[in-house]
Design an enzyme around this catalytic site. Structure first.
Site, short mmCIF file in Angstrom:
data_model
loop_
_atom_site.label_atom_id
_atom_site.label_comp_id
_atom_site.label_asym_id
_atom_site.label_seq_id
_atom_site.Cartn_x
_atom_site.Cartn_y
_atom_site.Cartn_z
N ALA A 35 -18.17 -3.83 67.85
CA ALA A 35 -17.86 -5.08 67.15
C ALA A 35 -17.57 -4.81 65.69
CB ALA A 35 -19.02 -6.07 67.28
N ASN A 36 -17.10 -5.83 64.98
CA ASN A 36 -16.92 -5.81 63.54
C ASN A 36 -18.00 -6.67 62.88
OD1 ASN A 36 -14.66 -4.14 63.40
ND2 ASN A 36 -13.28 -5.84 63.84
#
Length: 409
Positions: A216-217
Site C-alpha cells: 500500500a501507499n
C-alpha cells in the site's frame, strides 16, 4: 472568501466547544464578521470572555437579555446574517432543532431564521448512531440544513472511539465558504457546479500478498475526500471511488468502496462518463503476481520468500487515452519526493491529463496523513504555485478553479 459576510456562530455545550475558538479565528481570517451565541452548556466548557475576545463582538447568551431584546434581538440575529453555523451541535440541540423547540436564545434564533444553516455535530459515537439521532438528522436534512461531519477518532471518554468527533475548524470554515459562494457564475441556485458530474478517486489501494499482508501507499484520503466534499457543496453530483481509509464518507456524495487498483479502475470506468475526473488516489504501482491463499510462514532458512511483482493498471493513463470515457477535464495528482515539476510535467504529457496537482511528499513535509498541503498546478500553460494551506482550503480552491474552467465562455 468570506469578505463582508455576517456569520452567527451558535456554540452548544459539549467538550468540542473548545474547537469553536479556533473556528472563530479561521472565519475571521477569511474576512467574516462572527456573531457568537452561546448556550448555558457551552459556558461550562469555554467562557464568553474568551469567545468575545476572539470574535471582537458581543457574545449573546440570554433570550431575555434586557439590552439585546428591547428590539427583539433574537429575530435580528436570525435574519441579519448570511449564514448560521452550529458548532458543535450536540444530540440535545439537534433534537430540539428537529422538533421546533425554542426554549433558549440559540433555538429561538434557529427557529426564526430564513438563512442557510451549517451544522457540525459532535457527540459520543453511541449517541450519533442512536435511532433517535438518525431520525433527527434525516428530519433536519429534509428541512434543508447542511451538515459537515462528524469525523471518526478518539473521544474524550477514556477508551471510546468512533464516528462522533466534530469536524476540524478549517473544514467547517471551508464548508461555510462553499455554501456562501453563490456569487460565482454558472450554477443554478448559486451552485457553480450544479448539473455537473465529477468522479474522484481517493485514498490508497491495498494489494494483497496473503490474507494478512498487503502492499500500500501512505495515503489517508484526506485530500481526495476534501475535494469530494467541496465539489458536492458546490452543487456537483459526486461519485467518490475510495480505497481503504479510516475517515468518514463526505456528505452529499455517492461513495464506492474498493480495495485494489484493479477494483478502483473498474469502478471509475463504471462511474464514467463525467464532466470532470480527479484522480487523487495514491494507487499502488505494483501488486503480487499471485497472492497466497494462506498466510506465508517463515521456513527457518532465514531467507525471505520470493515475491514476484507485476505492474498495476495506470488509472489516470487509461482514462486519459480512452476516447469515449475521457472527460472534458482530467486532473491527476503527482506525489513526489524529488524533481517535482519535471515529474509532474512528464506525467501530464504521458497520461494525457489536463492538469496535474503536484505536491512534495518527502517525509519531512508531513503531507501524508497530515491536514495541510502545498501544491502546484501544472498544465500546458505553465506552473501555478499555491501557498501551504489546509487540505480543505486546497480542495475549495481547486473546485473553484474547476468551476471557472467549466463555466468559461
Amino acid at each position: 472568501m468570506l469578505d463582508g459576510k455576517r456569520i452567527v456562530l451558535i456554540i452548544s455545550g459539549g467538550i468540542a466547544a473548545y474547537k469553536a475558538l479556533d473556528l472563530i479565528r479561521r472565519l475571521r481570517e477569511r474576512g467574516a464578521r462572527v456573531l457568537p451565541v452561546m448556550t448555558k452548556g457551552a459556558q461550562n466548557f469555554i467562557t464568553p470572555l474568551a469567545v468575545g475576545a476572539l470574535a471582537a463582538e458581543k457574545v449573546f447568551t440570554d433570550l431575555f437579555d434586557r439590552e439585546a431584546e428591547h428590539d427583539v434581538g433574537h429575530i435580528r440575529l436570525a435574519r441579519d446574517n448570511d449564514l448560521i453555523i452550529v458548532a458543535p451541535a450536540t444530540a440535545d440541540l439537534m433534537a430540539k432543532m428537529a422538533h421546533g423547540i425554542a426554549d433558549d436564545l440559540a433555538t429561538a434564533v434557529l427557529l426564526a431564521t430564513d438563512k442557510p444553516v451549517l451544522v457540525a455535530p459532535a457527540m459520543n459515537p453511541k449517541m450519533w448512531s442512536h435511532p433517535a439521532t438518525r431520525r433527527n438528522l434525516k428530519t433536519l436534512q429534509n428541512d434543508g440544513l447542511h451538515f459537515i461531519g462528524p469525523d471518526q477518532g478518539e473521544m474524550a471518554e477514556k477508551g471510546e472511539a468512533g464516528v462522533g468527533r466534530m469536524s476540524e475548524p478549517a473544514a467547517v470554515a471551508e464548508a461555510a465558504s462553499a455554501l456562501l459562494s453563490g456569487s460565482k457564475p454558472g450554477g443554478a441556485g448559486g451552485k457553480p457546479l450544479a448539473g455537473r458530474h465529477i468522479v474522484i478517486t481517493s485514498g490508497p489501494t491495498h494489494e494483497p500478498i496473503d490474507p494478512v499482508r498487503y502492499i500500500a501507499n501512505r495515503s489517508s484520503g484526506k485530500q481526495g475526500h476534501a475535494i469530494a466534499a467541496a465539489a458536492a457543496a458546490a452543487g456537483a453530483r459526486v461519485t467518490l471511488v475510495s480505497g481503504p481509509v479510516t475517515i468518514p464518507d463526505p456528505p452529499g456524495t455517492e461513495v464506492i468502496h474498493v480495495e485494489s487498483a484493479r477494483e478502483m479502475l473498474q469502478a471509475v470506468k463504471t462511474a464514467l462518463p463525467a464532466d470532470v475526473a480527479i484522480m487523487a488516489a495514491a494507487v499502488a504501482d505494483w501488486r503480487s503476481e499471485n497472492d497466497a491463499s494462506q498466510k506465508i510462514k517463515k521456513d527457518g532458512s532465514g531467507a525471505p520468500p520470493a515475491l514476484c511483482l507485476v505492474e498495476n493498471p495506470d488509472i489516470l493513463a487509461t482514462i486519459g487515452h480512452h476516447d469515449s470515457l475521457r472527460p472534458m477535464l482530467l486532473i491527476g495528482f503527482a506525489a513526489e519526493t524529488q524533481n517535482l515539476i519535471e515529474n509532474a510535467q512528464s506525467k501530464l504529457q504521458r497520461k494525457r491529463a489536463d492538469w496535474i496537482v503536484a505536491n512534495d511528499v518527502s517525509p519531512n513535509t508531513g503531507v501524508m496523513g497530515g491536514d495541510r498541503n502545498t501544491v502546484r498546478i501544472v498544465s500546458k500553460s505553465g506552473v501555478e504555485d499555491w501557498p501551504e494551506l489546509d487540505k480543505a482550503e486546497v480542495a475549495l480552491r481547486l473546485v473553484n478553479r474547476i468551476a471557472d474552467f467549466l463555466n468559461a465562455d
